[in-house]
Design a protein around this motif. Structure first.
Motif, mmCIF file in Angstrom:
data_model
loop_
_atom_site.group_PDB
_atom_site.id
_atom_site.type_symbol
_atom_site.label_atom_id
_atom_site.label_comp_id
_atom_site.label_asym_id
_atom_site.label_seq_id
_atom_site.Cartn_x
_atom_site.Cartn_y
_atom_site.Cartn_z
ATOM 1 N N UNK A 114 -12.304 1.721 8.035
ATOM 2 C CA UNK A 114 -11.728 0.718 7.288
ATOM 3 C C UNK A 114 -10.290 1.108 6.550
ATOM 4 N N UNK A 115 -9.621 0.248 5.702
ATOM 5 C CA UNK A 115 -8.514 0.409 5.161
ATOM 6 C C UNK A 115 -8.539 0.330 3.498
ATOM 7 N N UNK A 116 -8.047 1.211 3.070
ATOM 8 C CA UNK A 116 -7.961 1.158 1.281
ATOM 9 C C UNK A 116 -6.075 1.113 1.211
ATOM 10 N N UNK A 117 -5.935 0.242 0.237
ATOM 11 C CA UNK A 117 -4.478 0.150 -0.133
ATOM 12 C C UNK A 117 -4.132 0.366 -1.512
ATOM 13 N N UNK A 118 -3.366 1.481 -2.064
ATOM 14 C CA UNK A 118 -3.329 1.742 -3.429
ATOM 15 C C UNK A 118 -1.942 1.280 -3.732
ATOM 16 N N UNK A 119 -2.026 0.561 -4.731
ATOM 17 C CA UNK A 119 -0.651 -0.116 -5.169
ATOM 18 C C UNK A 119 0.011 0.438 -6.402
ATOM 19 N N UNK A 120 1.214 0.786 -6.416
ATOM 20 C CA UNK A 120 1.828 1.315 -7.608
ATOM 21 C C UNK A 120 3.059 0.139 -8.235
ATOM 22 N N UNK A 121 2.992 0.071 -9.537
ATOM 23 C CA UNK A 121 3.801 -0.923 -9.675
ATOM 24 C C UNK A 121 4.115 -0.783 -11.466
ATOM 25 N N UNK A 122 5.541 -1.332 -11.877
ATOM 26 C CA UNK A 122 5.413 -1.296 -13.213
ATOM 27 C C UNK A 122 4.475 -2.243 -13.897
ATOM 28 N N UNK A 127 -1.679 -2.657 -10.394
ATOM 29 C CA UNK A 127 -1.847 -1.216 -10.088
ATOM 30 C C UNK A 127 -3.273 -1.102 -9.868
ATOM 31 N N UNK A 128 -3.641 -0.452 -8.662
ATOM 32 C CA UNK A 128 -5.071 -0.183 -8.199
ATOM 33 C C UNK A 128 -5.218 0.085 -6.806
ATOM 34 N N UNK A 129 -6.496 0.460 -6.521
ATOM 35 C CA UNK A 129 -6.890 0.792 -5.205
ATOM 36 C C UNK A 129 -7.770 -0.337 -4.767
ATOM 37 N N UNK A 130 -7.121 -0.865 -3.588
ATOM 38 C CA UNK A 130 -8.144 -2.012 -3.063
ATOM 39 C C UNK A 130 -8.704 -1.837 -1.688
ATOM 40 N N UNK A 131 -9.519 -2.575 -1.508
ATOM 41 C CA UNK A 131 -10.383 -2.339 -0.231
ATOM 42 C C UNK A 131 -11.785 -1.866 -0.188
ATOM 43 N N UNK A 132 -12.429 -2.165 0.519
ATOM 44 C CA UNK A 132 -12.487 -1.739 1.784
ATOM 45 C C UNK A 132 -12.055 -3.223 2.764
ATOM 46 N N UNK A 133 -11.069 -2.937 3.509
ATOM 47 C CA UNK A 133 -10.484 -4.017 4.338
ATOM 48 C C UNK A 133 -10.635 -3.642 5.678
ATOM 49 N N UNK A 134 -11.076 -4.745 6.900
ATOM 50 C CA UNK A 134 -11.482 -4.318 7.944
ATOM 51 C C UNK A 134 -9.978 -3.759 8.845
ATOM 52 N N UNK A 135 -10.500 -2.770 9.681
ATOM 53 C CA UNK A 135 -9.407 -2.383 10.674
ATOM 54 C C UNK A 135 -8.618 -3.430 11.319
ATOM 55 N N UNK A 136 -9.396 -4.545 11.912
ATOM 56 C CA UNK A 136 -8.705 -5.463 12.671
ATOM 57 C C UNK A 136 -8.127 -6.740 11.863
#
Length: 139
Positions: A114-122, A127-136
């Protein structure tokens, strides 16, 4: 991909993403849920300065296809070249950095796909790591 007429607020988007950000993987069963999840990822991504996208896949071909679909959906990268040295027939981990617009590939021995997305922001709310998201999700 069909678009619904409803618009999510940033708070709605973050709540949806956090619902998928847990130790137990949440399955996206319905097209309406997929649509809201896609919208939530797109909203939060558009408000962040940079993201790291981590993909665990059965092989490089599947992982690279997933990476391209996420980048296109997030309007982050038009063209992406395959690395000639990427492992081809084994499970892989791909990490893409939106600040450098580059990625690396490594062998992966875990069972997660799957996919994890780590967001960086002011904005600390984003801010955080989000997922588990499907590959498709964005195919």
């Amino acid at each position: 991909m069909t678009q619904a007429n409803s618009q999510l607020t940033v708070d709605d988007a973050l709540k949806i993403l956090k619902d998928y950000s847990c130790l137990q993987i949440k399955i996206v069963d319905f097209e309406a849920d997929k649509h809201k999840l896609r919208q939530a990822i797109q909203i939060v991504s558009s408000l962040c300065e940079t993201e790291n996208i981590g993909i665990c896949a059965d092989n490089f071909q599947e992982g690279f296809k997933t990476l391209k679909s996420y980048l296109q959906a997030l309007e982050l990268c038009e063209k992406l070249e395959k690395l000639p040295t990427a492992p081809r027939a084994t499970p892989v981990y791909i990490k893409f950095n939106t600040e450098t617009m580059s990625y690396y590939v490594d062998h992966y021995t875990g069972s997660y796909r799957g996919v994890l997305i780590s967001c960086q922001s002011d904005n600390h709310n984003l801010v955080g790591t989000y997922g588990h998201f499907p590959l498709n999700l964005f195919e």
